[in-house]
Design an enzyme around this catalytic site. Structure first.
Site, mmCIF file in Angstrom:
data_model
loop_
_atom_site.group_PDB
_atom_site.id
_atom_site.type_symbol
_atom_site.label_atom_id
_atom_site.label_comp_id
_atom_site.label_asym_id
_atom_site.label_seq_id
_atom_site.Cartn_x
_atom_site.Cartn_y
_atom_site.Cartn_z
ATOM 1 N N GLU A 70 -7.327 8.563 6.409
ATOM 2 C CA GLU A 70 -7.586 9.166 7.713
ATOM 3 C C GLU A 70 -8.182 10.574 7.672
ATOM 4 O O GLU A 70 -7.522 11.568 8.013
ATOM 5 C CB GLU A 70 -6.302 9.162 8.551
ATOM 6 N N ARG A 89 0.858 -1.179 0.000
ATOM 7 C CA ARG A 89 0.000 0.000 0.000
ATOM 8 C C ARG A 89 0.896 1.231 0.000
ATOM 9 O O ARG A 89 1.686 1.429 0.930
ATOM 10 C CB ARG A 89 -0.896 -0.029 1.235
ATOM 11 N N ASN A 126 -7.107 1.871 10.143
ATOM 12 C CA ASN A 126 -5.773 2.020 10.730
ATOM 13 C C ASN A 126 -5.941 1.975 12.238
ATOM 14 O O ASN A 126 -6.701 2.760 12.812
ATOM 15 C CB ASN A 126 -5.146 3.364 10.333
ATOM 16 N N TYR A 138 -3.967 1.747 15.983
ATOM 17 C CA TYR A 138 -2.725 1.834 16.767
ATOM 18 C C TYR A 138 -2.944 1.612 18.248
ATOM 19 O O TYR A 138 -2.140 0.960 18.906
ATOM 20 C CB TYR A 138 -2.051 3.200 16.526
ATOM 21 N N GLU A 159 -3.352 -0.165 8.289
ATOM 22 C CA GLU A 159 -2.133 0.193 9.024
ATOM 23 C C GLU A 159 -2.254 -0.363 10.426
ATOM 24 O O GLU A 159 -3.310 -0.273 11.050
ATOM 25 C CB GLU A 159 -1.952 1.719 9.170
ATOM 26 N N HIS A 171 -2.732 10.886 0.813
ATOM 27 C CA HIS A 171 -2.146 10.633 2.131
ATOM 28 C C HIS A 171 -1.416 11.923 2.549
ATOM 29 O O HIS A 171 -0.213 11.941 2.727
ATOM 30 C CB HIS A 171 -1.213 9.420 2.084
HETATM 31 C C1 FCB Z 1 -1.040 7.234 10.723
HETATM 32 C C2 FCB Z 1 -0.615 7.726 9.363
HETATM 33 C C3 FCB Z 1 0.718 7.199 8.911
HETATM 34 C C4 FCB Z 1 1.707 7.126 10.047
HETATM 35 C C5 FCB Z 1 1.120 6.392 11.218
HETATM 36 C C6 FCB Z 1 2.046 6.212 12.381
HETATM 37 O O1 FCB Z 1 -1.898 8.154 11.304
HETATM 38 O O2 FCB Z 1 -1.564 7.364 8.387
HETATM 39 O O3 FCB Z 1 1.158 8.001 7.851
HETATM 40 O O4 FCB Z 1 2.131 8.384 10.369
HETATM 41 O O5 FCB Z 1 -0.029 7.061 11.651
#
Ligand code: FCB
Length: 454
Positions: free
Chosen positions: A166, A77, A299, A301, A359, A121
């Site tokens: 995002e 990607r 995405n 985290y 992500e 992006h």
């Molecule tokens: C996300 C972004 C990516 C990277 C990660 C850690 O928010 O899409 O570009 O910065 O975080």
């Protein structure tokens, strides 16, 4: 320990974005982007760096694709830099910019790596920012034109398209907190920006399809599951509000539910909008934003544990949710179990045709040892536990069809500069030497075995 297999056809890849890795910001007629401008403003980037060199991917692309093939990646990607394609934002197309992505796609296909293209992006052409940026409706029109140009050129070979990466970060970090380009701090602008990002997503979907037979098209959202810190009513309401601000504001319109009423009312009460109505929504917008898509990219985290600040903490006990204590270099809590819950919730509330983790990853600075080996134990563990969390979701019937690690290699982490390293592959920014970390080797084994010991 037992071996857990991923469903048949489950796709494994890695992700990057143009500004974070390409460098060569002045090559081949590229126009300026808002990130070039932002980096040049003193104090914006923690380590005072910029994207001029980054990972030199623009010139090292062939060796980077070879590295992906060596790792066994099945999909990659990446994003297209709008200012390389349309240096003035609209109108004149720069053939050298398009040619770069054309070569990249061909190389990937030669190595049997599926190209997944993100159109936006975050590197908006600076000229469009000068003309109003995302708070201006015309920027969305320009995005749709840009999407058509790229899809017309790559659409015969690229079959997976992501409109935006995002919308929350684009609008909230770019126009409300000011942490990201263009660095404004204005709620009204942020909500307008969000609207035009999502509207242009919906408008671009049929345009991409028209240029790319059989294409699968979707959007990528960053979601943050929220859990109340205590059973109090105040924490429950703060959690509702956070979830509305972060998650529902973006998912609801894309899935045909319009903007969440409770959040509109919160915003009016807090003076973020003049009245409990959205004056930038025109007739037909909500229908356009809800254009049917083929997949949703998430995405993920970390999660958020929410405590209301409307009551003193002492009165707001007992706490029910505790942080695990494990935090990455971003200070984000490691919370794999929240990923499973999030996937189930999205499936329940929105029922996307397919889901992908577009992500997932973590920042740890772990450098090569004296023997040149990068023993990134925490990252390896992070990938293992989050991949297991994905398996928990597929076991529960969630149509999760793939996973992209963030990121293929260490890169320019936006306002953090090069301080935060998310890569599967270590990058020495002086020599540009790349070293696959232990986590990359683990990921290769998972891909080869199509499963995981857990
Ligand atoms: C996300 C972004 C990516 C990277 C990660 C850690 O928010 O899409 O570009 O910065 O975080």
């Amino acid at each position: 320990m037992s071996f857990r297999r991923f469903p048949e056809g489950f796709l494994f890849g890695a992700a990057t974005s143009s500004f974070q890795i390409e460098g060569a910001t002045e090559a081949d007629g590229r126009g300026a982007s808002i990130w070039d401008t932002f980096c040049a403003e003193p104090g914006r980037i923690h380590d005072a760096t910029d994207g001029r060199r980054a990972c030199e991917h623009y010139v090292r692309m062939p060796e980077d694709v070879a590295m992906m093939a060596d790792l066994g990646l099945r999909a990659y990607r990446f994003s297209v830099a709008w200012p390389r394609i349309l240096p003035e934002g609209r109108g004149r197309v720069e053939p050298r910019g398009l040619a770069f992505y054309d070569r990249l796609v061909d190389r990937l296909l030669e190595r049997k790596i599926e190209p997944w293209v993100t159109l936006y992006h975050w590197d908006l052409p600076e000229v469009l920012s000068q003309a109003g940026g995302w708070p201006a409706r015309e920027t969305g029109d320009a995005f749709v034109e840009y999407a058509a140009v790229v899809a017309a050129r790559l659409g015969d070979r690229v079959k997976h398209w992501i409109t935006h990466n995002e919308p929350w970060c684009i609008s909230m970090l770019g126009y409300m907190t000011g942490e990201q380009a263009p660095g404004h701090k204005n709620w009204g602008e942020a909500l307008r920006a969000a609207h035009h990002v999502m509207l242009s997503h919906g408008q671009a979907v049929p345009v991409i399809r028209a240029h790319s037979a059989g294409a699968k098209v979707g959007i990528v959202v960053n979601l943050c599951p929220a859990e109340p810190a205590s059973p109090s009513a105040a924490d429950a309401d703060a959690t509702r509000a956070f979830d509305g601000f972060f998650n529902r504001w973006f998912l609801d319109p894309v899935y045909g539910k319009g903007y969440p009423r409770d959040v509109i009312e919160d915003y009016a009460r807090l003076g973020r909008i003049p009245a409990a109505e959205l004056d930038f929504v025109r007739p037909g917008d909500l229908e356009a934003m809800a254009a049917p898509t083929d997949f949703l990219g998430i995405n993920y985290y970390s999660r958020a544990v929410i405590r209301s600040d409307s009551v003193p903490e002492s009165e707001n006990a007992p706490r029910t949710v505790f942080a695990t204590g494990e935090r990455t270099d971003m200070d984000w809590e490691v919370a794999p179990q929240a990923l499973t819950a999030l996937l189930k919730r999205v499936q329940r509330d929105y029922a996307p045709a397919a889901l992908y983790i577009t992500e997932n990853g973590c920042a740890y600075a772990t450098a090569p040892d004296a023997d040149g080996h990068v023993r990134d134990v925490e990252r390896t563990r992070y990938f293992e536990t989050h991949l297991a969390a994905c398996l928990d979701a597929t076991d529960a019937g969630v149509p999760l069809q793939g996973y992209f690690a963030w990121s293929l290699m260490d890169n320019f982490e936006w306002a953090w500069g090069y301080e935060k390293r998310f890569g599967l592959v270590w990058v020495d920014y002086e020599t540009q030497v790349r070293i696959p970390k232990d986590s990359a080797h683990l990921y290769s084994r998972v891909i080869a075995a199509h499963g995981l010991e857990s």
